[in-house]
Design a protein around this motif. Structure first.
Motif, PDB file in Angstrom:
ATOM      1  N   ALA A   1      33.474 -27.923 -28.416  1.00  0.00           N
ATOM      2  CA  ALA A   1      33.801 -29.174 -27.821  1.00  0.00           C
ATOM      3  C   ALA A   1      35.301 -29.082 -27.438  1.00  0.00           C
ATOM      4  O   ALA A   1      36.042 -29.087 -27.783  1.00  0.00           O
TER       5      ALA A   1
ATOM      6  N   ARG B   1      38.126 -30.617 -24.176  1.00  0.00           N
ATOM      7  CA  ARG B   1      38.843 -31.721 -23.516  1.00  0.00           C
ATOM      8  C   ARG B   1      39.736 -30.914 -22.516  1.00  0.00           C
ATOM      9  O   ARG B   1      40.670 -30.415 -22.557  1.00  0.00           O
TER      10      ARG B   1
ATOM     11  N   ASP C   1      35.251 -33.774 -20.425  1.00  0.00           N
ATOM     12  CA  ASP C   1      34.931 -33.044 -21.548  1.00  0.00           C
ATOM     13  C   ASP C   1      34.049 -32.001 -20.926  1.00  0.00           C
ATOM     14  O   ASP C   1      32.700 -32.523 -20.385  1.00  0.00           O
TER      15      ASP C   1
ATOM     16  N   GLY D   1      31.332 -28.840 -23.160  1.00  0.00           N
ATOM     17  CA  GLY D   1      30.303 -28.893 -24.140  1.00  0.00           C
ATOM     18  C   GLY D   1      30.041 -27.134 -23.974  1.00  0.00           C
ATOM     19  O   GLY D   1      29.086 -27.070 -22.700  1.00  0.00           O
TER      20      GLY D   1
ATOM     21  N   LYS E   1      36.572 -28.062 -30.874  1.00  0.00           N
ATOM     22  CA  LYS E   1      35.964 -28.729 -32.563  1.00  0.00           C
ATOM     23  C   LYS E   1      35.107 -27.742 -31.969  1.00  0.00           C
ATOM     24  O   LYS E   1      34.353 -27.170 -30.514  1.00  0.00           O
TER      25      LYS E   1
END
Length: 142
Positions: A24, A26, A31, A33, A51
């Protein structure tokens, strides 16, 4: 479980290289994924934590200060201007950087010269980097 190889590289060194199940980040437009077999693309990244989720369910946050994400096949690469693992972050240094950035923003707000806007934007970016480092490093961030 489907995995893909993630590498995070800065001009100085390779920060991270491992197989993950999810990323994940930005981007500058929002954002994102990424999972295994994602369509290939390249995008610019904002100043924000990345992340990663490992096959065993563990998660790790990595401070990423801009750059680009490239996804292709079973690989994803973040070419970052700067990046740090949580254990590498000097929280005191990040707190000092936050205070300096806030002071610089306040000073730029009071000025009316042509360079004030540029000074404000630079200070705002420095503040974003400091806050992200505090968040990823486990500091107070506020």
């Amino acid at each position: 479980m489907n995995t893909f190889r993630l590498e995070i590289v800065t001009p100085e060194r390779k920060i991270f290289s491992d197989d993950v199940v999810f990323l994940a980040v930005r981007g500058v437009e929002g954002d994102l994924g990424i999972a295994a077999h994602h369509i290939p693309f390249v995008t610019a990244l904002a100043i924000a934590p990345a992340k990663v989720t490992f096959p065993d369910g563990r998660e790790k946050r990595i401070a990423v200060s801009g750059g680009f994400l490239e996804v292709r096949g079973t690989e994803a690469t973040i070419l970052a201007e700067a990046a740090e693992l949580p254990e590498e972050i000097d929280l005191e240094r990040a707190r000092r950087a936050k205070a300096r950035a806030e002071a610089a923003m306040e000073e730029a707000r009071r000025r009316t010269d042509a360079e004030a806007k540029i000074a404000y934007v630079k200070a705002e970016l420095a503040l974003r980097r400091a806050l992200m480092r505090l968040e990823v490093g486990g500091g107070d961030g506020a």
